[in-house]
Write a protein that holds these residues in place. Sequence first.
Motif, PDB file in Angstrom:
ATOM      1  N   LYS A   1     -69.702  39.849 126.450  1.00 22.34           N
ATOM      2  CA  LYS A   1     -69.149  40.352 127.722  1.00 22.34           C
ATOM      3  C   LYS A   1     -68.010  39.474 128.210  1.00 22.34           C
ATOM      4  O   LYS A   1     -66.951  39.949 128.619  1.00 22.34           O
ATOM      5  CB  LYS A   1     -70.257  40.405 128.796  1.00 22.34           C
ATOM      6  N   LEU A   2     -68.242  38.149 128.167  1.00 20.97           N
ATOM      7  CA  LEU A   2     -67.198  37.205 128.596  1.00 20.97           C
ATOM      8  C   LEU A   2     -65.936  37.382 127.776  1.00 20.97           C
ATOM      9  O   LEU A   2     -64.825  37.397 128.312  1.00 20.97           O
ATOM     10  CB  LEU A   2     -67.689  35.777 128.402  1.00 20.97           C
ATOM     11  N   THR A   3     -66.111  37.523 126.446  1.00 19.30           N
ATOM     12  CA  THR A   3     -64.946  37.660 125.574  1.00 19.30           C
ATOM     13  C   THR A   3     -64.175  38.929 125.911  1.00 19.30           C
ATOM     14  O   THR A   3     -62.953  38.906 126.027  1.00 19.30           O
ATOM     15  CB  THR A   3     -65.392  37.698 124.100  1.00 19.30           C
ATOM     16  N   LEU A   4     -64.904  40.042 126.086  1.00 22.53           N
ATOM     17  CA  LEU A   4     -64.225  41.313 126.358  1.00 22.53           C
ATOM     18  C   LEU A   4     -63.504  41.264 127.706  1.00 22.53           C
ATOM     19  O   LEU A   4     -62.320  41.596 127.808  1.00 22.53           O
ATOM     20  CB  LEU A   4     -65.228  42.468 126.337  1.00 22.53           C
ATOM     21  N   MET A   5     -64.213  40.827 128.748  1.00 21.42           N
ATOM     22  CA  MET A   5     -63.584  40.817 130.078  1.00 21.42           C
ATOM     23  C   MET A   5     -62.458  39.796 130.137  1.00 21.42           C
ATOM     24  O   MET A   5     -61.397  40.052 130.716  1.00 21.42           O
ATOM     25  CB  MET A   5     -64.633  40.534 131.147  1.00 21.42           C
ATOM     26  N   GLY A   6     -62.688  38.628 129.527  1.00 21.51           N
ATOM     27  CA  GLY A   6     -61.647  37.612 129.510  1.00 21.51           C
ATOM     28  C   GLY A   6     -60.403  38.100 128.780  1.00 21.51           C
ATOM     29  O   GLY A   6     -59.275  37.917 129.248  1.00 21.51           O
ATOM     30  N   SER A   7     -60.605  38.785 127.629  1.00 23.57           N
ATOM     31  CA  SER A   7     -59.467  39.291 126.868  1.00 23.57           C
ATOM     32  C   SER A   7     -58.703  40.335 127.671  1.00 23.57           C
ATOM     33  O   SER A   7     -57.471  40.352 127.654  1.00 23.57           O
ATOM     34  CB  SER A   7     -59.939  39.917 125.556  1.00 23.57           C
ATOM     35  N   ALA A   8     -59.452  41.219 128.371  1.00 22.43           N
ATOM     36  CA  ALA A   8     -58.786  42.257 129.163  1.00 22.43           C
ATOM     37  C   ALA A   8     -57.904  41.603 130.222  1.00 22.43           C
ATOM     38  O   ALA A   8     -56.725  41.956 130.382  1.00 22.43           O
ATOM     39  CB  ALA A   8     -59.822  43.162 129.813  1.00 22.43           C
ATOM     40  N   LEU A   9     -58.467  40.619 130.943  1.00 20.97           N
ATOM     41  CA  LEU A   9     -57.680  39.927 131.971  1.00 20.97           C
ATOM     42  C   LEU A   9     -56.490  39.199 131.343  1.00 20.97           C
ATOM     43  O   LEU A   9     -55.360  39.276 131.849  1.00 20.97           O
ATOM     44  CB  LEU A   9     -58.571  38.932 132.723  1.00 20.97           C
ATOM     45  N   ALA A  10     -56.750  38.559 130.199  1.00 22.00           N
ATOM     46  CA  ALA A  10     -55.677  37.803 129.535  1.00 22.00           C
ATOM     47  C   ALA A  10     -54.532  38.724 129.134  1.00 22.00           C
ATOM     48  O   ALA A  10     -53.365  38.373 129.288  1.00 22.00           O
ATOM     49  CB  ALA A  10     -56.224  37.083 128.299  1.00 22.00           C
ATOM     50  N   LEU A  11     -54.882  39.926 128.657  1.00 13.93           N
ATOM     51  CA  LEU A  11     -53.856  40.865 128.208  1.00 13.93           C
ATOM     52  C   LEU A  11     -52.958  41.268 129.377  1.00 13.93           C
ATOM     53  O   LEU A  11     -51.729  41.252 129.277  1.00 13.93           O
ATOM     54  CB  LEU A  11     -54.530  42.097 127.600  1.00 13.93           C
ATOM     55  N   VAL A  12     -53.595  41.617 130.503  1.00 22.12           N
ATOM     56  CA  VAL A  12     -52.830  42.022 131.686  1.00 22.12           C
ATOM     57  C   VAL A  12     -51.924  40.880 132.144  1.00 22.12           C
ATOM     58  O   VAL A  12     -50.718  41.043 132.346  1.00 22.12           O
ATOM     59  CB  VAL A  12     -53.787  42.441 132.831  1.00 22.12           C
ATOM     60  N   VAL A  13     -52.523  39.688 132.270  1.00 19.91           N
ATOM     61  CA  VAL A  13     -51.775  38.527 132.752  1.00 19.91           C
ATOM     62  C   VAL A  13     -50.643  38.179 131.792  1.00 19.91           C
ATOM     63  O   VAL A  13     -49.531  37.846 132.214  1.00 19.91           O
ATOM     64  CB  VAL A  13     -52.731  37.326 132.919  1.00 19.91           C
ATOM     65  N   ALA A  14     -50.924  38.294 130.460  1.00 21.57           N
ATOM     66  CA  ALA A  14     -49.907  37.945 129.461  1.00 21.57           C
ATOM     67  C   ALA A  14     -48.677  38.825 129.631  1.00 21.57           C
ATOM     68  O   ALA A  14     -47.547  38.342 129.593  1.00 21.57           O
ATOM     69  CB  ALA A  14     -50.476  38.082 128.058  1.00 21.57           C
ATOM     70  N   PHE A  15     -48.904  40.139 129.831  1.00 27.08           N
ATOM     71  CA  PHE A  15     -47.750  41.035 129.976  1.00 27.08           C
ATOM     72  C   PHE A  15     -47.020  40.783 131.290  1.00 27.08           C
ATOM     73  O   PHE A  15     -45.789  40.769 131.321  1.00 27.08           O
ATOM     74  CB  PHE A  15     -48.191  42.496 129.865  1.00 27.08           C
ATOM     75  N   LEU A  16     -47.792  40.575 132.377  1.00 26.67           N
ATOM     76  CA  LEU A  16     -47.148  40.314 133.670  1.00 26.67           C
ATOM     77  C   LEU A  16     -46.279  39.062 133.592  1.00 26.67           C
ATOM     78  O   LEU A  16     -45.091  39.080 133.938  1.00 26.67           O
ATOM     79  CB  LEU A  16     -48.207  40.145 134.767  1.00 26.67           C
ATOM     80  N   ALA A  17     -46.882  37.954 133.113  1.00 25.68           N
ATOM     81  CA  ALA A  17     -46.141  36.685 133.098  1.00 25.68           C
ATOM     82  C   ALA A  17     -45.055  36.688 132.029  1.00 25.68           C
ATOM     83  O   ALA A  17     -43.985  36.128 132.233  1.00 25.68           O
ATOM     84  CB  ALA A  17     -47.108  35.521 132.868  1.00 25.68           C
ATOM     85  N   GLY A  18     -45.337  37.336 130.884  1.00 27.42           N
ATOM     86  CA  GLY A  18     -44.353  37.377 129.808  1.00 27.42           C
ATOM     87  C   GLY A  18     -43.118  38.155 130.229  1.00 27.42           C
ATOM     88  O   GLY A  18     -41.984  37.726 129.993  1.00 27.42           O
ATOM     89  N   LEU A  19     -43.336  39.321 130.882  1.00 27.71           N
ATOM     90  CA  LEU A  19     -42.196  40.093 131.370  1.00 27.71           C
ATOM     91  C   LEU A  19     -41.541  39.368 132.539  1.00 27.71           C
ATOM     92  O   LEU A  19     -40.323  39.418 132.710  1.00 27.71           O
ATOM     93  CB  LEU A  19     -42.648  41.495 131.805  1.00 27.71           C
ATOM     94  N   GLY A  20     -42.376  38.660 133.343  1.00 26.38           N
ATOM     95  CA  GLY A  20     -41.838  37.912 134.472  1.00 26.38           C
ATOM     96  C   GLY A  20     -40.869  36.836 134.030  1.00 26.38           C
ATOM     97  O   GLY A  20     -39.883  36.547 134.705  1.00 26.38           O
TER      98      GLY A  20
END
Lengths: 219, 218
Positions: free
Chosen positions: B20-39
């Motif tokens: 569960k931690l891996t799945l939820m953490g990955s989902a959050l990481a993916l969103v944050v990665a795109f936000l900060a990467g595009l930022g």
Amino acid sequence: MEWDWDFAWSIMPTLLAGFRITLIATFLGAIVAAVLGLVFAILRRSSNRWLSRGTSFVVEFIRGTPLLVQLYFIFYVLPDLGLRLPALMAGVIGMGLHYATYAAEVYRGGIESVPRGQWEAARATNLTTRQTWLHVILPQAVPPMIPAMANYLLAMFKETPLLSAITVLELMNQAKSVANSSYRYVEPMTLVGVMFLIVSLLSVIALRWLERRYGRVSQ
Amino acid sequence: MGDWAGYLTLILQGAWVTVKLTLMGSALALVVAFLAGLGRISHHAPIRWLSTAYIEFFRGTSIFVQLFWIYFVLPMTGAELTPMQAGVMALGLNVGAYGAEVVRGAILAVPRGQHEACIAVNLTRWQRLRHVILPQALPLMLPTFCNNAIELLKATSVVSLISLSDMTFQAQVVRSQTGSTLMPFVTILVLYFAMSSAISFGMRRIERRVTRGLDGVR
């Protein structure tokens, strides 16, 4: 909760004592990783298929499992099998072993980045194996490895707080014990964060310089 | 030492928390990665600075320090977090910072001509990103994302230290109850390895899916 400068100042000596252990652990771990990584890289290139496959599996296994669990394994299981290690030594071996698998990849990448023609030219000019490695391959393979190695050194430095889980009194553990005895978490935890951040930012500058000097190698 | 089944159940419960931690953490990481990467490649300087500060901060300190800071220091400012929330947040923000650099690198690796062609055919910024840039950048990101997901899985073991009962925590429980060390630790090492193998297997399938139709292009 207010930030208390006097308290922050008073715990600095304790934290710095922990920081010293952190640096020692990183330094020793790096040596273990560099040497073991070379061993892994050489075994993987072995012409004996079982040896190279076996090494590949061991490397994959170590890379695929958490460092924390490996540290527990070394710290708790080995004594039951008759090998009792001091906490710091268990930590250095665990970290060194874990990062050796990453270092092995760097060695491999560096050696493979030397063009085939260089090997062939060395053979054509009748150099011995020893001469080929010392005078042709290594001088070309080592410089591109340097930035990648420095990168993993920094990564390992950042992983040292895990050693607190096996009772090594490094920076994080000192901060935790200060926090537990004074019931103040803000200052010790923040100071630990700041110390790591300062070292990392300085290292990033050094890394950029190394990359300019020796060129970037893709991981 | 008879109750192996019971202890194994305990470890498997922990394994579920780890998943569960891996799945939820990955989902959050993916969103944050795109936000900060595009930022980081935004046209607005403040957004660029903010993204850079976030990335440098989370890459510069370790997951362990971040987790303890989120779990022990944030509550004092009023934000009460459960260990699970703190764990997902630390994992997602930490790995997201590494992912952001991957996103940025992959987008910059798409040839300039593609950007210019988009402008020439009058696509809006969003259309450019959605239909031209990302389909070409995504295949470049995936192999590194795979490594990042495995790093995240490995980092989940750290949450056991803020008393979240994941696999590593349960192994410690079994150790302290039975005194046996070999069985719990070997079991979880094998389970972690199985999980990371599953991640790299799954990622390879996704990679095959997104590179379909790109053969002629690259």
